[in-house]
Scaffold this motif. Structure first.
Motif, PDB file in Angstrom:
ATOM      1  N   PHE A 103     -23.523  35.677  13.828  1.00 59.48           N
ATOM      2  CA  PHE A 103     -22.333  36.028  14.597  1.00 59.48           C
ATOM      3  C   PHE A 103     -21.367  36.853  13.747  1.00 59.48           C
ATOM      4  O   PHE A 103     -20.870  37.894  14.186  1.00 59.48           O
TER       5      PHE A 103
ATOM      6  N   PHE B  23     -22.398  42.975  27.780  1.00 58.32           N
ATOM      7  CA  PHE B  23     -21.283  42.273  27.149  1.00 58.32           C
ATOM      8  C   PHE B  23     -20.551  43.267  26.262  1.00 58.32           C
ATOM      9  O   PHE B  23     -21.068  44.337  25.943  1.00 58.32           O
TER      10      PHE B  23
ATOM     11  N   CYS C 148     -15.809  40.252  25.871  1.00 56.57           N
ATOM     12  CA  CYS C 148     -16.656  39.104  26.220  1.00 56.57           C
ATOM     13  C   CYS C 148     -16.776  38.168  25.019  1.00 56.57           C
ATOM     14  O   CYS C 148     -16.634  36.947  25.159  1.00 56.57           O
ATOM     15  N   LEU C 149     -17.049  38.737  23.846  1.00 55.80           N
ATOM     16  CA  LEU C 149     -17.140  37.916  22.637  1.00 55.80           C
ATOM     17  C   LEU C 149     -15.837  37.166  22.386  1.00 55.80           C
ATOM     18  O   LEU C 149     -15.852  35.999  21.992  1.00 55.80           O
ATOM     19  N   SER C 150     -14.718  37.839  22.639  1.00 53.27           N
ATOM     20  CA  SER C 150     -13.413  37.186  22.472  1.00 53.27           C
ATOM     21  C   SER C 150     -13.278  36.005  23.408  1.00 53.27           C
ATOM     22  O   SER C 150     -12.803  34.930  23.013  1.00 53.27           O
ATOM     23  N   LYS C 151     -13.689  36.172  24.649  1.00 53.32           N
ATOM     24  CA  LYS C 151     -13.612  35.086  25.637  1.00 53.32           C
ATOM     25  C   LYS C 151     -14.540  33.936  25.260  1.00 53.32           C
ATOM     26  O   LYS C 151     -14.179  32.761  25.405  1.00 53.32           O
ATOM     27  N   TRP C 152     -15.731  34.248  24.775  1.00 52.34           N
ATOM     28  CA  TRP C 152     -16.666  33.205  24.357  1.00 52.34           C
ATOM     29  C   TRP C 152     -16.127  32.454  23.143  1.00 52.34           C
ATOM     30  O   TRP C 152     -16.261  31.231  23.045  1.00 52.34           O
ATOM     31  N   TYR C 153     -15.502  33.176  22.230  1.00 56.44           N
ATOM     32  CA  TYR C 153     -14.907  32.570  21.042  1.00 56.44           C
ATOM     33  C   TYR C 153     -13.771  31.623  21.450  1.00 56.44           C
ATOM     34  O   TYR C 153     -13.682  30.497  20.968  1.00 56.44           O
TER      35      TYR C 153
ATOM     36  N   ALA D 124     -13.383  30.181  24.391  1.00 55.65           N
ATOM     37  CA  ALA D 124     -13.961  29.034  25.093  1.00 55.65           C
ATOM     38  C   ALA D 124     -14.504  28.004  24.096  1.00 55.65           C
ATOM     39  O   ALA D 124     -14.308  26.793  24.278  1.00 55.65           O
ATOM     40  N   ALA D 125     -15.159  28.481  23.042  1.00 51.81           N
ATOM     41  CA  ALA D 125     -15.683  27.570  22.023  1.00 51.81           C
ATOM     42  C   ALA D 125     -14.544  26.829  21.326  1.00 51.81           C
ATOM     43  O   ALA D 125     -14.639  25.631  21.055  1.00 51.81           O
TER      44      ALA D 125
ATOM     45  N   GLU E  58     -13.185  24.187  23.728  1.00 59.20           N
ATOM     46  CA  GLU E  58     -14.125  23.056  23.830  1.00 59.20           C
ATOM     47  C   GLU E  58     -13.966  22.092  22.660  1.00 59.20           C
ATOM     48  O   GLU E  58     -14.256  20.906  22.789  1.00 59.20           O
TER      49      GLU E  58
ATOM     50  N   TYR F  70      -5.904  33.953  24.028  1.00 53.99           N
ATOM     51  CA  TYR F  70      -6.839  35.070  24.169  1.00 53.99           C
ATOM     52  C   TYR F  70      -6.548  36.175  23.165  1.00 53.99           C
ATOM     53  O   TYR F  70      -7.472  36.751  22.580  1.00 53.99           O
TER      54      TYR F  70
END
Length: 85
Positions: free
Chosen positions: A14, A38, A42-47, A49-50, A53, A60
């Motif tokens: 990553f 992507f 998208c990577l920012s949103k996935w980061y 979200a992680a 969690e 954001y």
């Protein structure tokens, strides 16, 4: 392979992907979306979200700065080009 090693390898991959995208400022997000499905956002949103969690406080814009290597507005002003239709 144990879980810890797998996580370390995934994290290294990553970081390398993010570093590669930071170097390739000539590649526009729209190009990434068109070709790969992507982009940096998208990577920012996935980061983000992680982080959420795991109970890590982040917004954001902070996630974007992690991926872009600078505030998004600065990256956009420096590198984003008008869309070619």
């Amino acid at each position: 392979m144990d879980e810890h090693t797998r996580t370390e390898l995934e994290a290294a991959a990553f970081r390398r992907l993010v570093g590669h995208l930071r170097e390739r400022t000539d590649v526009q997000n729209i190009d990434l979306m068109d070709l790969a499905g992507f982009c940096r956002n998208c990577l920012s949103k996935w980061y983000l979200a992680a982080a959420e969690e795991r109970g890590v406080e982040m917004d954001y814009e902070q996630a974007r700065e992690t991926i872009y290597g600078m505030p998004y507005e600065e990256w956009k002003a420096r590198y984003q080009t008008p869309r070619q239709d």
